[in-house]
Write an enzyme that holds these catalytic residues in place. Structure first.
Site, short mmCIF file in Angstrom:
data_model
loop_
_atom_site.label_atom_id
_atom_site.label_comp_id
_atom_site.label_asym_id
_atom_site.label_seq_id
_atom_site.Cartn_x
_atom_site.Cartn_y
_atom_site.Cartn_z
N ALA A 138 32.25 35.05 32.68
CA ALA A 138 33.65 34.63 32.53
C ALA A 138 34.02 34.33 31.08
O ALA A 138 34.88 33.52 30.79
CB ALA A 138 33.91 33.39 33.39
N ARG A 181 58.54 12.79 47.39
CA ARG A 181 57.58 12.73 46.29
C ARG A 181 56.32 11.97 46.72
O ARG A 181 56.26 11.40 47.79
CB ARG A 181 58.26 12.11 45.07
CG ARG A 181 59.36 13.06 44.51
CD ARG A 181 60.23 12.40 43.49
NE ARG A 181 59.42 11.78 42.45
CZ ARG A 181 59.83 10.75 41.69
NH1 ARG A 181 61.02 10.22 41.88
NH2 ARG A 181 59.03 10.26 40.77
N ASN A 203 64.46 0.42 42.02
CA ASN A 203 63.07 -0.03 41.93
C ASN A 203 62.59 -0.23 40.50
O ASN A 203 61.50 -0.74 40.29
CB ASN A 203 62.15 0.99 42.62
CG ASN A 203 62.23 2.37 41.98
OD1 ASN A 203 63.27 2.73 41.41
ND2 ASN A 203 61.18 3.13 42.08
N ARG A 255 44.35 41.93 28.16
CA ARG A 255 45.49 42.57 28.81
C ARG A 255 46.38 41.58 29.57
O ARG A 255 47.49 41.93 29.97
CB ARG A 255 44.98 43.67 29.76
CG ARG A 255 44.49 44.89 29.01
CD ARG A 255 43.69 45.83 29.91
NE ARG A 255 42.32 45.34 30.12
CZ ARG A 255 41.44 45.92 30.94
NH1 ARG A 255 41.78 46.97 31.64
NH2 ARG A 255 40.21 45.43 31.06
N GLY A 303 29.89 41.83 25.12
CA GLY A 303 29.81 42.66 26.31
C GLY A 303 29.20 41.93 27.50
O GLY A 303 28.56 40.89 27.35
C1 UD1 Z 1 33.39 45.87 34.40
C2 UD1 Z 1 32.24 46.84 34.58
C3 UD1 Z 1 32.74 48.05 35.36
C4 UD1 Z 1 33.29 47.60 36.70
C5 UD1 Z 1 34.37 46.54 36.49
C6 UD1 Z 1 34.77 45.97 37.84
C7 UD1 Z 1 30.91 46.53 32.57
C8 UD1 Z 1 30.45 47.16 31.30
N1 UD1 Z 1 31.75 47.25 33.29
O1 UD1 Z 1 34.40 46.53 33.66
O2 UD1 Z 1 31.66 48.96 35.58
O3 UD1 Z 1 33.81 48.73 37.39
O4 UD1 Z 1 33.88 45.47 35.68
O5 UD1 Z 1 35.90 45.16 37.70
O6 UD1 Z 1 30.47 45.46 32.89
N2 UD1 Z 1 32.41 39.32 29.99
C9 UD1 Z 1 31.75 38.30 29.34
N3 UD1 Z 1 31.39 38.48 28.05
C10 UD1 Z 1 31.65 39.61 27.36
C11 UD1 Z 1 32.34 40.65 28.03
C12 UD1 Z 1 32.71 40.47 29.36
O7 UD1 Z 1 31.48 37.25 29.93
O8 UD1 Z 1 31.27 39.69 26.20
C13 UD1 Z 1 32.80 39.13 31.39
C14 UD1 Z 1 34.29 39.16 31.59
O9 UD1 Z 1 34.85 37.86 31.50
C15 UD1 Z 1 34.43 39.76 32.98
C16 UD1 Z 1 33.17 40.60 33.15
O10 UD1 Z 1 32.28 40.20 32.13
O11 UD1 Z 1 34.44 38.78 34.00
C17 UD1 Z 1 33.45 42.08 33.02
O12 UD1 Z 1 34.09 42.32 31.79
P1 UD1 Z 1 35.41 43.18 31.69
O13 UD1 Z 1 35.76 43.34 30.29
O14 UD1 Z 1 36.45 42.67 32.60
O15 UD1 Z 1 34.81 44.58 32.22
P2 UD1 Z 1 35.61 45.75 32.88
O16 UD1 Z 1 36.08 46.67 31.84
O17 UD1 Z 1 36.57 45.25 33.84
CA CA Z 2 37.39 43.41 34.57
#
Ligand code: UD1
Ligand code: CA
Length: 504
Positions: free
Chosen positions: A23, A349, A402, A29, A94
């Site tokens: 998270a 309330r 009040n 976006r 990532g």
């Molecule tokens: C990711 C998956 C994708 C999948 C999709 C499903 C990867 C590389 N790809 O893509 O295959 O189909 O989810 O919704 O994982 N996060 C971190 N730290 C970071 C980057 C991301 O904690 O440095 C967390 C984000 O908060 C998120 C999750 O990892 O909850 C996935 O990251 P996000 O950027 O949303 O990946 P997607 O492009 O959606």
């Molecule tokens: Ca995602």
């Protein structure tokens, strides 16, 4: 429960050693000052929904990787999941890097780990449990949740070989045209053996279009090692839908709401217009209750059987008991007793408690008040910091005064009291059992039981004033005509009678 789920939990051991929620991502976006995982739908944050889906696993350790907006996310976690351990990913390199940071925080952890994206709010406990059970049954090193979707745009694709075995997850931006045509996608929910995950994560690189470390690359590495890897499709493909922008947030909210309303309707609740009725996942509603159009039930709201709520009513953290009705009203932390009647246009309330059969009517605001059984506040009143006994009636336009500008004070109204219209009850003050107040009174002293409290100026009529002071006006003409017709003697003023009513 499927046989697999039963066998997974029958040992009494937690089905997974740890839950790791990713998270830390920025959620660019969303274009928001609020971290993506804190956006709300159906009464919980995105993150809250994911944690709820994992909760039945009863994992000993729950780790949430935080980064972007970490202070806000940590504060939220302290509130909704105080047992969860936030682990900071300083730089968002990532999802794979996030997983490394999480596992580094628990170096001694062994066994199965659920890894889940923080932005999958439609994930249900049964889906997670089934994935964990399948992982154990198949004896996999890694099992990924998948789904066949109509539109896989932007998602990681599940690549399978001729035998149907999963061989890789490829992100769309790195995929070949053939891979892009695949409609089975990675849900971002994985169960992996801790040791296998650590090993795979130690070998992933950032050789991809985004230059990030992808958790998804672990799967291909483990396959190359000859490890057992599986891909399990979700029973309901909606479960896997992520949430990356506000349009997706609205769509997920709609799906979640439809699920809640389906459940309520199956349980015997009438939902007149599912399109305009919004119910949080945390709400309970009894059978034979009718939810009219435009109803919103939020938070810890509980509604018993046979109630009517709406149209156009919002209840936040309220309790509505059997047979009550709440029409076109806005209510916060209120308890509406059995058969009580609220609205239209009431504002209840926090701390409002309405006993059985009581009534709060049109344009009435209440706060921190107990209204006794069968008592009524029918019209145009403010009632704050008060206790009202049984069978009392509060006349129209009464104000419970009040607040002295510094401190709040309480008012007590006895059983069967009658408060005259337009009374100002200046707290602290008590009107005793069976007592009355005269309409238009400013009550500053206690009224003993059975007494009539009168506190207003005596009326004085100044005869002929309109003819003298407003000659030539329609009022003067009307007055002159009335005098001619009735030949009435001039009014020269009057005295109140002994009940506080002015004589005519
Ligand atoms: C990711 C998956 C994708 C999948 C999709 C499903 C990867 C590389 N790809 O893509 O295959 O189909 O989810 O919704 O994982 N996060 C971190 N730290 C970071 C980057 C991301 O904690 O440095 C967390 C984000 O908060 C998120 C999750 O990892 O909850 C996935 O990251 P996000 O950027 O949303 O990946 P997607 O492009 O959606
Ligand atoms: Ca995602």
């Amino acid at each position: 429960m499927s046989p697999q789920e039963r066998s997974a939990s029958s040992a009494g051991e937690p089905a997974v050693a740890a839950v790791v929620v990713l998270a830390a991502g920025q959620g660019t976006r969303m274009r928001s000052a609020t971290p993506k995982v804190l956006h709300e739908l159906g009464g919980r944050s995105l993150l809250g929904h994911v944690l709820a889906a994992a909760e039945p696993l009863a994992a000993g350790t729950t780790i949430v990787v935080v980064g972007s907006g970490r202070d806000q996310v940590e504060a939220h976690l302290a509130e909704v999941a105080p047992a969860a351990l936030p682990v900071v990913q300083e730089e968002q390199r990532g999802s794979g890097h996030a997983a490394v940071v999480a596992l580094d925080a628990v170096p001694d952890l062994e066994g199965a780990v659920l890894l889940v994206n923080g932005d999958a709010p439609l994930l249900r406990p049964e889906t997670v449990t089934a994935l964990v059970a399948e992982h154990a049954r198949a004896g996999n090193a890694l099992t990924v949740l998948t789904a066949e979707v109509e539109d896989p745009t932007g998602l990681g694709r599940i690549v399978r070989d001729a035998s149907g075995a999963v061989t890789a997850i490829v992100e769309e931006r790195d995929a070949t045209p053939e891979q892009r045509a695949i409609r089975e996608i990675n849900a971002g929910v994985y169960v992996g053996d801790a040791a296998a995950l650590r090993d795979g994560l130690s070998r992933i690189g950032a050789d991809n279009d985004q230059g990030e470390l992808y958790v998804t690359d672990v799967l291909g590495l483990l396959v190359a090692d000859g490890a057992r890897v599986g891909g399990t499709p979700a029973e309901d493909p909606d479960d896997v839908l992520g949430c990356n922008d506000r349009r997706e947030l609205a769509a997920r909210r709609r799906t979640l709401n439809d699920r809640v309303l389906d459940r309520l309707m199956r349980d015997g609740v009438t939902v007149v217009d599912p399109g305009t009725t919004w119910v949080d996942v945390t709400v309970t509603v009894g059978n034979d209750t009718v939810l009219e159009p435009g109803t919103q039930l939020r938070g810890a709201t509980t509604i018993a059987s046979g109630a009517v709520v709406g149209p156009d009513t919002t209840l936040v953290d309220c309790t509505v008991e059997a047979g009550a009705s709440v029409v076109r009203s806005h209510c916060l932390e209120a308890v509406i007793g059995p058969e009580a009647v609220v609205g239209p246009f009431s504002y209840l309330r926090p701390g409002t408690r309405l006993a059985r059969g009581s009534k709060v009517g049109a344009f009435v605001e209440t706060k921190n008040v107990e209204v006794g059984e069968g008592s009524k506040v029918p019209h145009l009143s403010y009632v704050g910091d008060a206790t009202i006994g049984l069978g009392a009636n509060i006349g129209a336009a009464t104000v419970f005064v009040n607040y002295d500008g510094v401190t709040k004070h309480r008012t007590t109204i006895g059983d069967h009291a009658r408060i005259g219209s337009d009374s100002m009850l200046v707290a602290p003050v008590t009107v005793g059992d069976g007592a009355y107040t005269a309409a238009g009174s400013v009550i500053t002293k206690d009224v003993p039981p059975g007494a009539m409290g009168v506190a207003r100026a005596t009326q004085r009529n100044v005869g002929g004033w309109v003819l003298r002071r407003r000659p030539g006006t329609p009022a003067a003409e009307a007055a002159a005509a009335a005098e001619r017709l009735t030949d009435a003697p001039e009014n020269t003023g009057a005295h109140d009678d002994d009940e506080g009513r002015p004589s005519r």
